[in-house]
Every structure is written in C-alpha cells, then in structure tokens.
Design a protein around this motif. Structure first.
Motif, short mmCIF file in Angstrom:
data_model
loop_
_atom_site.label_atom_id
_atom_site.label_comp_id
_atom_site.label_asym_id
_atom_site.label_seq_id
_atom_site.Cartn_x
_atom_site.Cartn_y
_atom_site.Cartn_z
N ILE A 157 35.36 36.24 -1.97
CA ILE A 157 34.23 36.36 -1.05
C ILE A 157 33.98 35.02 -0.37
N GLY A 158 34.03 33.94 -1.13
CA GLY A 158 33.82 32.61 -0.57
C GLY A 158 34.86 32.23 0.46
N GLY A 159 36.05 32.79 0.33
CA GLY A 159 37.13 32.49 1.27
C GLY A 159 37.11 33.34 2.52
N THR A 160 36.17 34.26 2.61
CA THR A 160 36.08 35.14 3.78
C THR A 160 35.32 34.43 4.89
N ASN A 161 35.92 34.41 6.09
CA ASN A 161 35.19 33.78 7.19
C ASN A 161 34.29 34.82 7.86
N GLU A 162 33.20 34.37 8.42
CA GLU A 162 32.19 35.25 8.97
C GLU A 162 32.73 36.11 10.11
N GLU A 163 33.68 35.58 10.86
CA GLU A 163 34.24 36.32 12.00
C GLU A 163 34.97 37.59 11.56
N SER A 164 35.44 37.62 10.31
CA SER A 164 36.19 38.79 9.84
C SER A 164 35.29 39.88 9.24
N ILE A 165 33.99 39.63 9.18
CA ILE A 165 33.05 40.60 8.61
C ILE A 165 32.53 41.50 9.72
N ASN A 166 32.60 42.82 9.50
CA ASN A 166 32.12 43.79 10.46
C ASN A 166 30.67 44.13 10.14
N PHE A 167 29.75 43.70 10.99
CA PHE A 167 28.34 43.95 10.78
C PHE A 167 27.84 45.15 11.58
N SER A 168 28.74 45.87 12.25
CA SER A 168 28.33 46.92 13.19
C SER A 168 27.60 48.09 12.53
N ASP A 169 27.84 48.32 11.24
CA ASP A 169 27.18 49.45 10.59
C ASP A 169 25.87 49.07 9.92
N ILE A 170 25.41 47.85 10.13
CA ILE A 170 24.14 47.39 9.57
C ILE A 170 23.08 47.47 10.66
N ALA A 171 22.06 48.26 10.42
CA ALA A 171 21.00 48.44 11.43
C ALA A 171 20.22 47.14 11.62
N GLU A 172 19.81 46.90 12.87
CA GLU A 172 18.96 45.75 13.13
C GLU A 172 17.55 46.05 12.62
N LEU A 173 16.88 45.01 12.14
CA LEU A 173 15.52 45.19 11.62
C LEU A 173 14.51 44.94 12.72
N ASP A 174 13.51 45.81 12.79
CA ASP A 174 12.42 45.62 13.74
C ASP A 174 11.14 45.35 12.96
N GLU A 175 10.03 45.25 13.65
CA GLU A 175 8.76 44.95 12.98
C GLU A 175 8.41 45.98 11.91
N ALA A 176 8.70 47.26 12.17
CA ALA A 176 8.37 48.31 11.21
C ALA A 176 9.17 48.12 9.91
N SER A 177 10.35 47.56 10.02
CA SER A 177 11.18 47.34 8.83
C SER A 177 10.54 46.34 7.88
N TRP A 178 9.75 45.44 8.40
CA TRP A 178 9.16 44.38 7.59
C TRP A 178 7.76 44.71 7.09
N GLN A 179 7.21 45.86 7.46
CA GLN A 179 5.83 46.19 7.10
C GLN A 179 5.62 46.23 5.58
N GLY A 180 6.54 46.76 4.84
CA GLY A 180 6.38 46.86 3.38
C GLY A 180 7.11 45.77 2.62
#
Length: 60
Positions: free
Chosen positions: A13-36
């Motif tokens: 995991i430590g040897g993985t560079n950030e450019e090789s990680i696919n973040f596309s399936d992670i939803a962006e957080l909005d204000e409602a996400s942080w309410q609780g």
C-alpha cells in the motif's frame, strides 16, 4: 482499476502512487454528508495507539 485476489500488505500500500488509484467510484461529499459527522477524539488519559498496537502484536 486493479482487482486484487488478496489484501495488500502495508508495504504494498505504501508503495502505491496516488496517480494509480481510481477514485471515480467514491462519491463527493456535500454539506448534507457532514450533518451527522462526529469527531471521535482519543481519551487523552488512555494509552497511546502505538502502545495498544504493540500489546496486540505477536512477539517478533
């Protein structure tokens, strides 16, 4: 995206560079996400996390 047959080790995991990680399936957080959201702070009088982990690790 890489598919893995097994969990990666901390070294892998430590040897993985950030450019090789696919973040596309992670939803962006909005204000409602942080309410609780809650900040869970450690007990300052308790043992440090490193000490707790050392106690649980098998002797080398």
């Amino acid at each position: 995206m890489n598919e893995y047959d097994r969990a990666l080790s901390p070294a892998e995991i430590g040897g993985t560079n950030e450019e090789s990680i696919n973040f596309s399936d992670i939803a962006e957080l909005d204000e409602a996400s942080w309410q609780g959201a809650k900040l869970d702070e450690p007990d300052p009088t308790g043992p440090a996390l490193a000490d707790q982990l050392a106690e649980r690790s098998p002797a080398a």
